[in-house]
Design an enzyme around this catalytic site. Structure first.
Site, short mmCIF file in Angstrom:
data_model
loop_
_atom_site.label_atom_id
_atom_site.label_comp_id
_atom_site.label_asym_id
_atom_site.label_seq_id
_atom_site.Cartn_x
_atom_site.Cartn_y
_atom_site.Cartn_z
N CYS A 120 -11.41 6.56 -11.57
CA CYS A 120 -11.87 6.70 -10.07
C CYS A 120 -10.69 6.33 -9.08
CB CYS A 120 -13.05 5.50 -10.00
SG CYS A 120 -14.34 5.80 -10.85
N ASP A 128 -9.59 2.78 -8.98
CA ASP A 128 -9.35 1.75 -8.69
C ASP A 128 -9.69 0.62 -9.49
OD1 ASP A 128 -12.00 2.56 -7.79
OD2 ASP A 128 -11.53 2.45 -5.71
N CYS A 167 -6.40 1.92 -3.47
CA CYS A 167 -6.18 2.31 -2.30
C CYS A 167 -6.07 1.11 -1.20
CB CYS A 167 -7.07 3.25 -1.56
SG CYS A 167 -8.58 2.70 -1.57
N CYS A 215 -15.05 -0.09 -2.01
CA CYS A 215 -14.17 -1.22 -2.28
C CYS A 215 -14.74 -2.53 -2.19
CB CYS A 215 -12.91 -0.74 -1.43
SG CYS A 215 -12.21 0.63 -1.63
#
Lengths: 394, 141
Positions: free
Chosen positions: B33, B35, B58, B102
């Site tokens: 993905c 992360d 990110c 996130c």
């Protein structure tokens, strides 16, 4: 001290002074509608004719084969959708393309697939190059169109266009190429390369955004995409964007005049960057064929880091670049181009594209090579993925 | 597209690193993905004395994990379990819609570290922490 380095010329370019000087007086004074009869309109018409000649010359085409559009995407849509209508008349419903086309082509093809057209997507292999034998083998009785990009926008690989054109012409199959990244960078010759339809865009070669062109080989009765007035010999309606078309003509001419020298210079800058980065950064790789690529294109992957974070840090160092990571594409998956050349997701997320242009200097390359390795290291130092990669290596 | 707070935490992430003798380690996300967050906690008398993180991802993945460590450091486990992704987003002054996930990872990484802590104590974490969904790449909303 921080510099400002624009290394994203494949995304768009700055309008050059030469182009701006041609364009601004047109915006200011030549507001006439090119379709109008009086002198003011006639002058605008002449400006269009001149831009058409310049554009045609760059492609080794005839001026009457050039149709101005609003952008590369429109040109791609017109070429592909129009070609489908044409082949439909002959009962053909099969298209051959590649897995790593620009979305302007890819999403158009996907829309056509929903309408019952069949598309074969050629493998572009790990080097990002179409194999001519595979293209040959993919052609069928009902193949009506081949659309293969001239050079890839992400990894810069240059396709065997002349060979593809030759095969298509022999088989009587229409050949379209999206040459948005190629025109003005590498030699394009629609006659020698047997190209039937070619898309180009202004803003990739120092003209402004919002102008493009489609080359349609004489004799191909490509149906219109839009209905409206009789502009562009009745084939592309809408009052002409005179100033931008003038800019496009001038930009194409300028790009071709300096092409050879620039290609030589940018190739050496590109190679210096690639070699320097490979040497300084372990677990890095180049995406796409090392030689058969656009002079100013660098595309690399750095394992254990994510592309968006990398771009943000480069931006803080004054370097504008792009990445094919999912986070930068705003979608679930990393770039379809990087997946098409067989990169695993986790490697593709760590991609970086630097695309150089007229303004790029050796000092810029040195500056990037000074900034990039510590940035990668910084991100790796906080990356549990990098930790895993190192552990596995030991 | 990012707020000043996000850029601050991305540029100067707090509590980066590892705790060699951590009492609990939680890892969520996956490389596919783009992360992975790994959270280390040191617990004393029910209080999270120290916390460190490592993140692959990110800008907002790094920023959310950084601020999450600040929000739980010095707090009790119970308080840390209350940390919601919403609170993380608010503390950062907002996140773009496609980056909300996130903050979910940040919340989950804290929970995963606490679950590991309980596990090491011989306590079943499930009734206390709840289940932390394994990331199969479906978390990108």
């Amino acid at each position: 001290m921080n510099r400002f380095i624009y290394a994203d010329n494949a995304a768009t370019t700055a309008v050059s002074t030469r182009v701006l000087d041609k364009m601004l007086p047109v915006l200011r004074d030549e507001y006439g509608n090119p379709s109008s009869l009086y002198g003011l309109g006639g002058r605008a018409k002449m400006l269009l004719d001149n831009a058409r000649k310049q554009t045609a010359a760059a492609l080794h085409a005839q001026p009457e084969e050039i149709y101005f559009t609003s952008c590369g995407t429109e040109s791609d849509n017109w070429a592909i959708r129009g070609a489908c209508e044409l082949m439909e008349q002959k009962g053909k419903r099969h298209i051959v393309s590649t897995a790593f086309e620009h979305h302007a082509v890819l999403h158009t093809l996907q829309a056509l697939e929903k309408k019952g057209y069949e598309v074969t997507y050629l493998d572009v292999h790990s080097d990002g190059l179409v194999r001519v034998e595979e293209l040959k083998a993919a052609l069928r009785e009902d193949t009506g169109l081949v659309t293969v990009m001239f050079a890839n926008n992400e990894i810069g690989t240059i396709q065997p266009i002349a060979e593809i054109g030759k095969i298509c012409r022999e088989k009587g199959v229409l050949f379209h190429t999206d040459a948005v990244q190629a025109v003005g960078q590498i030699p394009v010759d629609v006659r020698v390369q047997n190209i039937d339809l070619l898309s180009l865009s202004g803003h990739k070669l120092h003209a402004p955004k919002g102008v493009g062109a489609l080359y349609i080989r004489k004799g191909i009765p490509l149906p219109n995409l839009m209905t409206g007035g009789a502009q562009e010999r009745g084939r592309r309606p809408g009052t002409e964007n005179t100033a931008s078309i003038v800019a496009l003509g001038e930009a194409v001419a300028a790009a071709c005049e300096t092409m050879e020298e620039r290609a030589r210079r940018l190739s050496s800058l590109r190679d210096a960057l690639i070699e320097g980065a490979l040497k300084a950064i372990p677990h890095s790789r180049v995406n796409g064929h090392r030689e058969k690529r656009l002079p100013g294109n660098v595309n690399m992957c750095f394992e254990g880091v994510e592309g968006e974070a990398l771009l943000l840090m480069l931006d803080q160092a004054g370097i504008c670049a792009s990445s094919g990571s999912a986070c930068t594409s705003g979608s679930l998956d990393p770039s379809h181009v990087l997946l098409a050349i067989g990169l695993p997701h986790e490697v593709a997320h760590g991609s970086l594209r630097l695309s150089f242009g007229t303004e790029t200097s050796m000092e810029d390359i040195e500056y990037i090579l000074e900034k990039l390795p510590p940035i990668i290291q910084r991100l790796r130092d906080m990356s549990p993925l990098w930790e895993r990669i190192i552990k596995e290596e030991q | 597209m990012y707020t000043q707070q996000v850029m601050d935490h991305f540029t100067h992430p707090r509590n980066v690193g590892e705790i060699p003798d951590a009492d609990g380690i939680g890892e969520v996300g996956n490389a596919k993905c783009g992360d992975i967050m790994k959270m280390y906690i040191k617990v004393k008398d029910g209080v999270i004395e120290d916390v460190k993180f490592k993140t692959y991802g990110c800008g907002s993945a790094i920023a959310t994990s950084s601020i999450a460590t600040e929000m739980i450091k010095g707090h009790t486990i119970e308080e840390a379990l209350e940390l919601s992704n919403k609170a993380v987003v608010e503390a950062l002054g907002g996140l773009p819609t496609h980056k909300i996930h996130c903050s979910v990872l940040a919340e989950q990484s804290v929970k995963a570290a606490i679950a590991d802590y309980y596990h090491r104590q011989g306590i079943d974490p499930a009734p206390i922490v709840g289940t932390i969904p394994a990331c199969e790449g479906e978390c990108h909303l």
